[in-house]
Write a protein that holds these residues in place. Sequence first.
Motif, PDB file in Angstrom:
ATOM      1  N   VAL A 175      44.917  36.643  48.613  1.00 38.40           N
ATOM      2  CA  VAL A 175      44.972  35.222  49.060  1.00 38.40           C
ATOM      3  C   VAL A 175      45.416  34.394  48.040  1.00 38.40           C
ATOM      4  O   VAL A 175      45.245  34.609  46.850  1.00 38.40           O
ATOM      5  CB  VAL A 175      43.550  34.985  49.680  1.00 38.40           C
ATOM      6  CG1 VAL A 175      43.218  35.671  50.861  1.00 38.40           C
ATOM      7  CG2 VAL A 175      42.511  35.221  48.543  1.00 38.40           C
ATOM      8  N   GLY A 176      45.962  33.172  48.440  1.00 34.49           N
ATOM      9  CA  GLY A 176      46.345  32.091  47.506  1.00 34.49           C
ATOM     10  C   GLY A 176      47.585  32.399  46.986  1.00 34.49           C
ATOM     11  O   GLY A 176      48.323  33.365  47.095  1.00 34.49           O
ATOM     12  N   LEU A 177      48.167  31.361  46.291  1.00 30.46           N
ATOM     13  CA  LEU A 177      49.615  31.471  45.547  1.00 30.46           C
ATOM     14  C   LEU A 177      49.474  32.136  44.250  1.00 30.46           C
ATOM     15  O   LEU A 177      48.543  32.540  43.604  1.00 30.46           O
ATOM     16  CB  LEU A 177      50.104  30.113  45.560  1.00 30.46           C
ATOM     17  CG  LEU A 177      50.305  29.184  46.770  1.00 30.46           C
ATOM     18  CD1 LEU A 177      50.711  27.730  46.466  1.00 30.46           C
ATOM     19  CD2 LEU A 177      51.250  29.965  47.790  1.00 30.46           C
ATOM     20  N   ILE A 178      50.774  32.608  43.748  1.00 32.39           N
ATOM     21  CA  ILE A 178      50.773  33.302  42.597  1.00 32.39           C
ATOM     22  C   ILE A 178      50.211  32.544  41.429  1.00 32.39           C
ATOM     23  O   ILE A 178      49.593  33.149  40.616  1.00 32.39           O
ATOM     24  CB  ILE A 178      52.296  33.758  42.226  1.00 32.39           C
ATOM     25  CG1 ILE A 178      52.937  34.570  43.295  1.00 32.39           C
ATOM     26  CG2 ILE A 178      52.366  34.059  40.917  1.00 32.39           C
ATOM     27  CD1 ILE A 178      54.311  34.764  43.230  1.00 32.39           C
ATOM     28  N   GLY A 179      50.182  31.184  41.334  1.00 30.14           N
ATOM     29  CA  GLY A 179      49.673  30.584  40.478  1.00 30.14           C
ATOM     30  C   GLY A 179      48.184  30.670  40.403  1.00 30.14           C
ATOM     31  O   GLY A 179      47.667  30.212  39.351  1.00 30.14           O
ATOM     32  N   ALA A 180      47.489  30.927  41.504  1.00 32.02           N
ATOM     33  CA  ALA A 180      46.110  31.009  41.493  1.00 32.02           C
ATOM     34  C   ALA A 180      45.734  32.197  40.416  1.00 32.02           C
ATOM     35  O   ALA A 180      44.298  32.146  40.112  1.00 32.02           O
ATOM     36  CB  ALA A 180      45.597  31.419  42.843  1.00 32.02           C
ATOM     37  N   THR A 181      46.578  33.119  40.158  1.00 31.90           N
ATOM     38  CA  THR A 181      46.026  34.121  39.254  1.00 31.90           C
ATOM     39  C   THR A 181      45.908  33.610  37.914  1.00 31.90           C
ATOM     40  O   THR A 181      45.182  34.371  36.985  1.00 31.90           O
ATOM     41  CB  THR A 181      47.170  35.277  39.208  1.00 31.90           C
ATOM     42  OG1 THR A 181      48.424  34.412  38.702  1.00 31.90           O
ATOM     43  CG2 THR A 181      47.482  35.971  40.424  1.00 31.90           C
ATOM     44  N   LYS A 182      46.271  32.465  37.617  1.00 31.52           N
ATOM     45  CA  LYS A 182      45.996  31.893  36.231  1.00 31.52           C
ATOM     46  C   LYS A 182      44.319  31.480  36.307  1.00 31.52           C
ATOM     47  O   LYS A 182      43.880  31.888  35.196  1.00 31.52           O
ATOM     48  CB  LYS A 182      46.736  30.531  36.214  1.00 31.52           C
ATOM     49  CG  LYS A 182      48.242  30.922  35.726  1.00 31.52           C
ATOM     50  CD  LYS A 182      49.186  29.245  35.510  1.00 31.52           C
ATOM     51  CE  LYS A 182      50.326  29.845  34.902  1.00 31.52           C
ATOM     52  NZ  LYS A 182      51.168  28.688  34.577  1.00 31.52           N
ATOM     53  N   SER A 183      43.950  30.800  37.188  1.00 30.62           N
ATOM     54  CA  SER A 183      42.438  30.561  37.326  1.00 30.62           C
ATOM     55  C   SER A 183      41.536  31.930  37.348  1.00 30.62           C
ATOM     56  O   SER A 183      40.634  31.789  36.568  1.00 30.62           O
ATOM     57  CB  SER A 183      42.328  29.538  38.644  1.00 30.62           C
ATOM     58  OG  SER A 183      42.630  30.101  39.607  1.00 30.62           O
ATOM     59  N   ASP A 184      42.199  32.681  37.954  1.00 30.08           N
ATOM     60  CA  ASP A 184      41.613  34.062  38.028  1.00 30.08           C
ATOM     61  C   ASP A 184      41.341  34.509  36.598  1.00 30.08           C
ATOM     62  O   ASP A 184      40.514  35.158  36.088  1.00 30.08           O
ATOM     63  CB  ASP A 184      42.274  35.013  38.586  1.00 30.08           C
ATOM     64  CG  ASP A 184      41.910  35.201  40.148  1.00 30.08           C
ATOM     65  OD1 ASP A 184      40.827  34.776  40.549  1.00 30.08           O
ATOM     66  OD2 ASP A 184      42.439  36.006  40.890  1.00 30.08           O
ATOM     67  N   ALA A 185      42.419  34.623  35.770  1.00 28.60           N
ATOM     68  CA  ALA A 185      42.545  35.069  34.502  1.00 28.60           C
ATOM     69  C   ALA A 185      41.573  34.274  33.695  1.00 28.60           C
ATOM     70  O   ALA A 185      41.077  34.897  32.715  1.00 28.60           O
ATOM     71  CB  ALA A 185      43.916  34.921  34.038  1.00 28.60           C
ATOM     72  N   ILE A 186      41.517  32.978  34.043  1.00 25.90           N
ATOM     73  CA  ILE A 186      40.478  32.265  32.961  1.00 25.90           C
ATOM     74  C   ILE A 186      38.990  32.645  33.251  1.00 25.90           C
ATOM     75  O   ILE A 186      38.402  32.758  32.160  1.00 25.90           O
ATOM     76  CB  ILE A 186      40.600  30.570  33.440  1.00 25.90           C
ATOM     77  CG1 ILE A 186      41.967  30.165  33.025  1.00 25.90           C
ATOM     78  CG2 ILE A 186      39.519  29.953  32.770  1.00 25.90           C
ATOM     79  CD1 ILE A 186      42.424  28.707  33.353  1.00 25.90           C
ATOM     80  N   GLU A 187      38.781  32.930  34.324  1.00 24.83           N
ATOM     81  CA  GLU A 187      37.169  33.647  34.548  1.00 24.83           C
ATOM     82  C   GLU A 187      37.238  34.857  34.094  1.00 24.83           C
ATOM     83  O   GLU A 187      36.250  35.119  33.384  1.00 24.83           O
ATOM     84  CB  GLU A 187      37.098  33.546  36.278  1.00 24.83           C
ATOM     85  CG  GLU A 187      35.756  34.126  36.458  1.00 24.83           C
ATOM     86  CD  GLU A 187      35.629  34.220  38.207  1.00 24.83           C
ATOM     87  OE1 GLU A 187      34.850  33.526  38.668  1.00 24.83           O
ATOM     88  OE2 GLU A 187      36.287  35.056  38.674  1.00 24.83           O
ATOM     89  N   THR A 188      38.236  35.835  34.466  1.00 30.90           N
ATOM     90  CA  THR A 188      38.120  37.012  33.687  1.00 30.90           C
ATOM     91  C   THR A 188      37.919  37.174  32.087  1.00 30.90           C
ATOM     92  O   THR A 188      36.988  37.899  31.904  1.00 30.90           O
ATOM     93  CB  THR A 188      39.337  37.945  34.396  1.00 30.90           C
ATOM     94  OG1 THR A 188      39.133  38.118  35.775  1.00 30.90           O
ATOM     95  CG2 THR A 188      39.138  39.406  33.664  1.00 30.90           C
ATOM     96  N   ILE A 189      38.809  36.521  31.773  1.00 31.32           N
ATOM     97  CA  ILE A 189      38.688  36.660  30.245  1.00 31.32           C
ATOM     98  C   ILE A 189      37.451  35.830  29.765  1.00 31.32           C
ATOM     99  O   ILE A 189      37.136  36.031  28.667  1.00 31.32           O
ATOM    100  CB  ILE A 189      40.180  35.909  29.641  1.00 31.32           C
ATOM    101  CG1 ILE A 189      41.379  36.641  30.140  1.00 31.32           C
ATOM    102  CG2 ILE A 189      40.145  35.638  28.131  1.00 31.32           C
ATOM    103  CD1 ILE A 189      41.339  38.130  29.657  1.00 31.32           C
ATOM    104  N   ALA A 190      37.268  34.672  30.120  1.00 33.78           N
ATOM    105  CA  ALA A 190      35.648  34.110  29.752  1.00 33.78           C
ATOM    106  C   ALA A 190      34.790  35.334  29.811  1.00 33.78           C
ATOM    107  O   ALA A 190      33.872  35.351  29.138  1.00 33.78           O
ATOM    108  CB  ALA A 190      35.494  32.908  30.883  1.00 33.78           C
TER     109      ALA A 190
END
Length: 488
Positions: free
Chosen positions: A387-402
Amino acid sequence: MSSSQQPFRLAVIGSGPAGVYAAETLLRSPQVKNGELEVSIDLFDRFPAPFGLIRYGVAPDHPRIKGIITALHRILGRGDIRFLGDVEFGTDLTAEDLRLHYDAVVFATGALKDAELSIPGIELEGSHGAADFVAWYDGNPDYPRTWELDAEQVAVIGNGNVALDVARVLSKSADELLRTEIPQNVYEGLQSARTTDVHIFGRRGPAQTKFSPLEARELAHPKGLQVVMDPRDVEQITEAEWEAIKADKRTDQVVQTFVGWLEEQQRREAAGEEPTDREGGPVRRRLHMHFWHRPVEVLGEDGTVTGMRFERTRLDAEGNLEGTGEMVDYPLGAVYRAVGYHGSELPGIPYDPRRGVIHNVAGRVTEADGTVIPGVYANGWIKRGPVGLIGATKSDAIETIASLLEDIESGTLAPAPEREEDAILRLLEDRGVQYTTWDGWMALDEHEKSLGAAAVDADGEPRARIKVVEREEMVRVSRDGVQQPSHV
């Protein structure tokens, strides 16, 4: 960090946006930038070429989305992330291998299987998953080189971006797609297609589509295409819904696009004029927009698709979708379901088959009971679903790497005292894995561009690129273009 301490070694599985953004987010973290943490990142992909979904899951005539490759290319081209392609997790490289050679791993393998549409007849010959068709026209090396396009009447089920991509590719002439990077086998297949009518079906109304205004307008762009609207689909919109439509600029623009097509269609019919494409040229194919249609059954004869049955729907007083009981049948020769994607299970990694994701909390992979597995993380669609656009993976990455950085800070994770950076290369070579590298991709990139430069599109202009499809050829070009070092 002391000079004697080893760098923190991270493996990322998947080189699409989710994988690249995860690696980039770690490299841009304050801990890395201020020298507190030294990292070494290897980015693996099962394909010989990088970019995942962008190369193998986006329609070739979507240059704005393809433009994301430019950003990913710039990140990987810096040289601080090592790309290793044509390496299959679970076959060439196991979870145990990753534990031995890395301090942590991020799985960013995406979701490229078709979600199921559980209705009678969906298994008939001529019924396809849209993801499979996308893989074919994008030159995925794991798919057959031919695709049967004998049906004149074709249905696309869904009102999302993938449904639009599939409908657009089926509606365009092959010559129009020559200006893109489509492989030669795809051009030849589309050139011989017998398609005359493409039908897009959505369960809800024009206001509930998921396209952008630009994507809606682009549906009418193909040369020789007539868009056909059913007046009932617009007439069914209630006064209350019109008020909601007017209050939302995006929705209003999309719906007004449909209304404009309908008004032009009705004007021509009233005047007795022949239909034309948007430029006034002759009609070669028709694109039929159908709203308020819930799939009920794929109809068939002798094991082959012959049509499809739908129930007309409407919104109830609370705005929920309900069936009207009115059934409508359409004669069809092929059906493409574009009702969503589903992630694939990874060997040895806890997986939720219902949602098609890896079990995780804030990117930390867990057992089914919620127990966190140290050093294992997820990002992108395999983390949260498609779900969500490709750009949403950036916010995903911020959470995962945090989460990963928190685990390093707490002492849950730490660099192993002795790990050789090239040990993983020796392991792959010992197993006979013909892995590819970033320099190899650069060689393949130039090769594909040279193939395009030697050919012309329908306007006689050189093509930007012709994508290589065969995996063996991709590996050969990649490895021949680079001096392969020995790590034995």
